[in-house]
Design a protein around this motif. Structure first.
Motif, PDB file in Angstrom:
ATOM      1  N   PRO A 214      52.311  27.337 -29.728  1.00 17.46           N
ATOM      2  CA  PRO A 214      53.091  28.572 -29.738  1.00 17.46           C
ATOM      3  C   PRO A 214      54.126  28.580 -30.867  1.00 17.46           C
ATOM      4  CG  PRO A 214      53.994  27.075 -28.110  1.00 17.46           C
ATOM      5  CD  PRO A 214      52.784  26.394 -28.710  1.00 17.46           C
ATOM      6  N   HIS A 215      55.298  29.157 -30.621  1.00 18.85           N
ATOM      7  CA  HIS A 215      56.410  29.134 -31.569  1.00 18.85           C
ATOM      8  C   HIS A 215      57.049  27.744 -31.558  1.00 18.85           C
ATOM      9  CE1 HIS A 215      60.506  29.970 -33.070  1.00 18.85           C
ATOM     10  NE2 HIS A 215      59.993  31.017 -33.680  1.00 18.85           N
ATOM     11  N   ILE A 216      57.602  27.338 -32.686  1.00 14.20           N
ATOM     12  CA  ILE A 216      58.143  25.984 -32.843  1.00 14.20           C
ATOM     13  C   ILE A 216      59.303  25.675 -31.882  1.00 14.20           C
ATOM     14  CG2 ILE A 216      59.826  26.557 -34.628  1.00 14.20           C
ATOM     15  CD1 ILE A 216      58.913  23.894 -36.031  1.00 14.20           C
ATOM     16  N   ASP A 217      59.914  26.701 -31.305  1.00 16.57           N
ATOM     17  CA  ASP A 217      61.012  26.454 -30.360  1.00 16.57           C
ATOM     18  C   ASP A 217      60.540  25.733 -29.094  1.00 16.57           C
ATOM     19  OD1 ASP A 217      62.770  27.558 -32.118  1.00 16.57           O
ATOM     20  OD2 ASP A 217      63.161  29.383 -30.973  1.00 16.57           O
ATOM     21  N   ASP A 218      59.229  25.677 -28.880  1.00 15.07           N
ATOM     22  CA  ASP A 218      58.677  24.907 -27.754  1.00 15.07           C
ATOM     23  C   ASP A 218      58.318  23.473 -28.146  1.00 15.07           C
ATOM     24  OD1 ASP A 218      58.930  26.752 -25.766  1.00 15.07           O
ATOM     25  OD2 ASP A 218      56.797  27.045 -25.406  1.00 15.07           O
ATOM     26  N   ARG A 219      58.672  23.048 -29.347  1.00 11.80           N
ATOM     27  CA  ARG A 219      58.265  21.726 -29.836  1.00 11.80           C
ATOM     28  C   ARG A 219      58.623  20.612 -28.845  1.00 11.80           C
ATOM     29  NH1 ARG A 219      57.661  18.869 -34.865  1.00 11.80           N
ATOM     30  NH2 ARG A 219      58.230  20.661 -36.155  1.00 11.80           N
ATOM     31  N   PHE A 220      59.820  20.683 -28.257  1.00 15.10           N
ATOM     32  CA  PHE A 220      60.270  19.611 -27.360  1.00 15.10           C
ATOM     33  C   PHE A 220      59.351  19.430 -26.159  1.00 15.10           C
ATOM     34  CE2 PHE A 220      61.966  23.339 -25.339  1.00 15.10           C
ATOM     35  CZ  PHE A 220      62.143  23.032 -23.996  1.00 15.10           C
ATOM     36  N   LEU A 221      58.677  20.499 -25.747  1.00 17.13           N
ATOM     37  CA  LEU A 221      57.804  20.412 -24.573  1.00 17.13           C
ATOM     38  C   LEU A 221      56.561  19.574 -24.835  1.00 17.13           C
ATOM     39  CD1 LEU A 221      58.068  24.123 -23.381  1.00 17.13           C
ATOM     40  CD2 LEU A 221      58.982  22.110 -22.198  1.00 17.13           C
ATOM     41  N   PHE A 222      56.131  19.503 -26.084  1.00 15.31           N
ATOM     42  CA  PHE A 222      54.915  18.750 -26.411  1.00 15.31           C
ATOM     43  C   PHE A 222      55.160  17.247 -26.427  1.00 15.31           C
ATOM     44  CE2 PHE A 222      54.133  23.035 -27.750  1.00 15.31           C
ATOM     45  CZ  PHE A 222      52.837  23.253 -27.326  1.00 15.31           C
ATOM     46  N   ASP A 223      56.442  16.861 -26.415  1.00 15.49           N
ATOM     47  CA  ASP A 223      56.801  15.452 -26.267  1.00 15.49           C
ATOM     48  C   ASP A 223      56.978  15.075 -24.797  1.00 15.49           C
ATOM     49  OD1 ASP A 223      56.858  15.057 -29.043  1.00 15.49           O
ATOM     50  OD2 ASP A 223      58.932  15.766 -29.169  1.00 15.49           O
TER      51      ASP A 223
ATOM     52  N   GLU B 193      54.977  12.953 -19.437  1.00 10.26           N
ATOM     53  CA  GLU B 193      55.997  12.866 -18.386  1.00 10.26           C
ATOM     54  C   GLU B 193      55.762  13.936 -17.322  1.00 10.26           C
ATOM     55  OE1 GLU B 193      60.729  13.837 -18.218  1.00 10.26           O
ATOM     56  OE2 GLU B 193      60.059  12.566 -19.888  1.00 10.26           O
ATOM     57  N   SER B 194      55.468  15.147 -17.761  1.00  9.11           N
ATOM     58  CA  SER B 194      55.207  16.233 -16.817  1.00  9.11           C
ATOM     59  C   SER B 194      53.917  15.987 -16.045  1.00  9.11           C
ATOM     60  CB  SER B 194      55.110  17.571 -17.561  1.00  9.11           C
ATOM     61  OG  SER B 194      56.330  17.883 -18.196  1.00  9.11           O
ATOM     62  N   GLY B 195      52.905  15.450 -16.734  1.00  7.26           N
ATOM     63  CA  GLY B 195      51.644  15.149 -16.066  1.00  7.26           C
ATOM     64  C   GLY B 195      51.829  14.154 -14.933  1.00  7.26           C
ATOM     65  N   ALA B 196      52.635  13.131 -15.192  1.00  8.63           N
ATOM     66  CA  ALA B 196      52.909  12.124 -14.164  1.00  8.63           C
ATOM     67  C   ALA B 196      53.632  12.757 -12.976  1.00  8.63           C
ATOM     68  CB  ALA B 196      53.748  10.997 -14.744  1.00  8.63           C
ATOM     69  N   LYS B 197      54.534  13.665 -13.265  1.00  7.24           N
ATOM     70  CA  LYS B 197      55.309  14.336 -12.220  1.00  7.24           C
ATOM     71  C   LYS B 197      54.414  15.157 -11.299  1.00  7.24           C
ATOM     72  CE  LYS B 197      59.080  17.723 -11.721  1.00  7.24           C
ATOM     73  NZ  LYS B 197      60.043  18.567 -12.471  1.00  7.24           N
ATOM     74  N   TYR B 198      53.397  15.770 -11.872  1.00  9.64           N
ATOM     75  CA  TYR B 198      52.524  16.651 -11.088  1.00  9.64           C
ATOM     76  C   TYR B 198      51.175  16.033 -10.757  1.00  9.64           C
ATOM     77  CZ  TYR B 198      55.886  20.337 -12.137  1.00  9.64           C
ATOM     78  OH  TYR B 198      57.022  21.088 -12.232  1.00  9.64           O
TER      79      TYR B 198
ATOM     80  N   VAL C 171      46.484  13.281 -19.345  1.00 11.92           N
ATOM     81  CA  VAL C 171      47.100  14.187 -20.322  1.00 11.92           C
ATOM     82  C   VAL C 171      47.901  13.364 -21.324  1.00 11.92           C
ATOM     83  CG1 VAL C 171      47.234  16.063 -18.644  1.00 11.92           C
ATOM     84  CG2 VAL C 171      49.197  14.547 -18.949  1.00 11.92           C
ATOM     85  N   ARG C 172      48.134  13.926 -22.502  1.00 14.60           N
ATOM     86  CA  ARG C 172      48.914  13.170 -23.479  1.00 14.60           C
ATOM     87  C   ARG C 172      49.717  14.097 -24.389  1.00 14.60           C
ATOM     88  NH1 ARG C 172      43.550  12.778 -25.569  1.00 14.60           N
ATOM     89  NH2 ARG C 172      43.425  13.126 -27.817  1.00 14.60           N
ATOM     90  N   ASN C 173      50.791  13.525 -24.920  1.00 12.35           N
ATOM     91  CA  ASN C 173      51.630  14.274 -25.853  1.00 12.35           C
ATOM     92  C   ASN C 173      50.856  14.570 -27.127  1.00 12.35           C
ATOM     93  OD1 ASN C 173      53.653  13.857 -23.958  1.00 12.35           O
ATOM     94  ND2 ASN C 173      54.639  12.217 -25.107  1.00 12.35           N
ATOM     95  N   PHE C 174      51.165  15.677 -27.764  1.00 12.05           N
ATOM     96  CA  PHE C 174      50.499  16.028 -29.023  1.00 12.05           C
ATOM     97  C   PHE C 174      51.361  17.050 -29.742  1.00 12.05           C
ATOM     98  CE2 PHE C 174      49.129  19.184 -25.979  1.00 12.05           C
ATOM     99  CZ  PHE C 174      49.049  20.365 -26.699  1.00 12.05           C
ATOM    100  N   THR C 175      50.997  17.332 -30.969  1.00 12.13           N
ATOM    101  CA  THR C 175      51.671  18.366 -31.754  1.00 12.13           C
ATOM    102  C   THR C 175      50.642  19.401 -32.188  1.00 12.13           C
ATOM    103  OG1 THR C 175      53.275  16.767 -32.606  1.00 12.13           O
ATOM    104  CG2 THR C 175      53.048  18.835 -33.814  1.00 12.13           C
TER     105      THR C 175
ATOM    106  N   HIS D   5      54.266  24.574 -21.579  1.00 13.65           N
ATOM    107  CA  HIS D   5      54.333  23.979 -20.243  1.00 13.65           C
ATOM    108  C   HIS D   5      53.024  23.276 -19.882  1.00 13.65           C
ATOM    109  CE1 HIS D   5      57.805  26.896 -19.046  1.00 13.65           C
ATOM    110  NE2 HIS D   5      58.254  25.793 -19.612  1.00 13.65           N
ATOM    111  N   ILE D   6      53.133  22.209 -19.104  1.00 15.39           N
ATOM    112  CA  ILE D   6      52.018  21.313 -18.796  1.00 15.39           C
ATOM    113  C   ILE D   6      50.796  22.047 -18.250  1.00 15.39           C
ATOM    114  CG2 ILE D   6      53.062  20.807 -16.539  1.00 15.39           C
ATOM    115  CD1 ILE D   6      50.863  18.389 -18.600  1.00 15.39           C
ATOM    116  N   ASP D   7      51.010  23.055 -17.398  1.00 22.88           N
ATOM    117  CA  ASP D   7      49.861  23.726 -16.784  1.00 22.88           C
ATOM    118  C   ASP D   7      49.085  24.586 -17.780  1.00 22.88           C
ATOM    119  OD1 ASP D   7      52.295  25.198 -16.706  1.00 22.88           O
ATOM    120  OD2 ASP D   7      51.457  26.630 -15.277  1.00 22.88           O
ATOM    121  N   HIS D   8      49.622  24.760 -18.987  1.00 24.72           N
ATOM    122  CA  HIS D   8      48.926  25.524 -20.024  1.00 24.72           C
ATOM    123  C   HIS D   8      48.396  24.644 -21.157  1.00 24.72           C
ATOM    124  CE1 HIS D   8      50.063  29.667 -18.660  1.00 24.72           C
ATOM    125  NE2 HIS D   8      50.879  28.914 -17.940  1.00 24.72           N
TER     126      HIS D   8
END
Length: 222
Positions: free
Chosen positions: A89-98, A102-107, A112-116, A68-71
């Motif tokens: 974290p675990h790979i099941d959160d992969r979609f959040l890093f993309d 978008e989340s940064g703009a929302k808040y 901030v930027r996407n990364f893996t 999540h963006i705040d972390h």
């Protein structure tokens, strides 16, 4: 936080509340080697770097509890500045890093930027900093890939947003499940023992025993 583990290593730590979310970014180090990690650099990277300088430690990695963006808002910037790996974290959160930008703009979080992450973590993995060893518990619910870092010798865990003092993580985001979150807490965290203390992603820390007895989400009062 000065305890001992199997290598007789003492730990030092400082919490750096960052961004409008007041997220508990944590700088954790081995007092003997001065090797350190930054857990969940959510933003305000200059504040984090100042804390690193004041502690006079050598950061060797960034650890993430979930996506999540705040972390994770400051993770890419801090990785570039320190030239270190991002673990978890675990790979099941992969979609959040993309979705970081978008989340940064929302808040209203600029820069901030996407990364893996450089390495994903699985249940049963172990990570270490100096002589401090942490076992990885995959605890989905607040996010699909949330992980907890647990040091058995110190009876200490960093639980991210899985469990709070008097509450539990939100489950109104994509990929969340309240039922799964409670299952993670009851099957992964409560068995660690009542004397295990924890730091969480927001607000004060607590202990497993305190939450088992008084947390309304665990006692059935919520």
């Amino acid at each position: 936080m000065s305890h001992e583990n199997e290598h007789k290593a003492a730990a030092g730590a400082v919490i750096i509340p960052v961004t409008l979310f007041q997220q508990n970014c944590m700088l954790l180090w081995d007092e003997t080697t001065r090797q350190a990690v930054v857990i969940d650099p959510g933003g305000d990277v200059p504040l984090i770097r100042d804390a690193i300088a004041k502690a006079n430690v050598n950061v060797e990695a960034i650890w993430l509890t979930h996506g999540h963006i705040d972390h994770v808002g400051g993770a890419a910037e801090l990785r570039d500045a320190l030239k270190v790996e991002i673990i978890g974290p675990h790979i099941d959160d992969r979609f959040l890093f993309d979705l970081v930008e978008e989340s940064g703009a929302k808040y209203g979080m600029a820069g901030v930027r996407n990364f893996t992450p450089d390495r994903w973590l699985n249940e049963g993995d172990r990570v270490s900093v100096g002589g401090l060893n942490f076992d990885i518990l995959h605890c989905p619910g607040h996010s699909p890939g949330s992980v907890v870092y647990y040091n058995k010798a110190m009876k200490f865990a960093h639980v991210g947003d899985v469990l709070f003092a008097g509450s539990v993580g939100r489950t109104d985001f994509p990929g969340c499940s309240h039922e799964q979150l409670i299952q993670s807490i009851t099957t992964k965290l409560l068995p660690l023992g009542d004397d295990v203390g924890f730091i969480c992603g927001h607000g004060p820390g607590s202990s497993i025993g305190q939450e088992r007895m008084t947390n309304p989400f665990l006692t059935g009062q919520a």
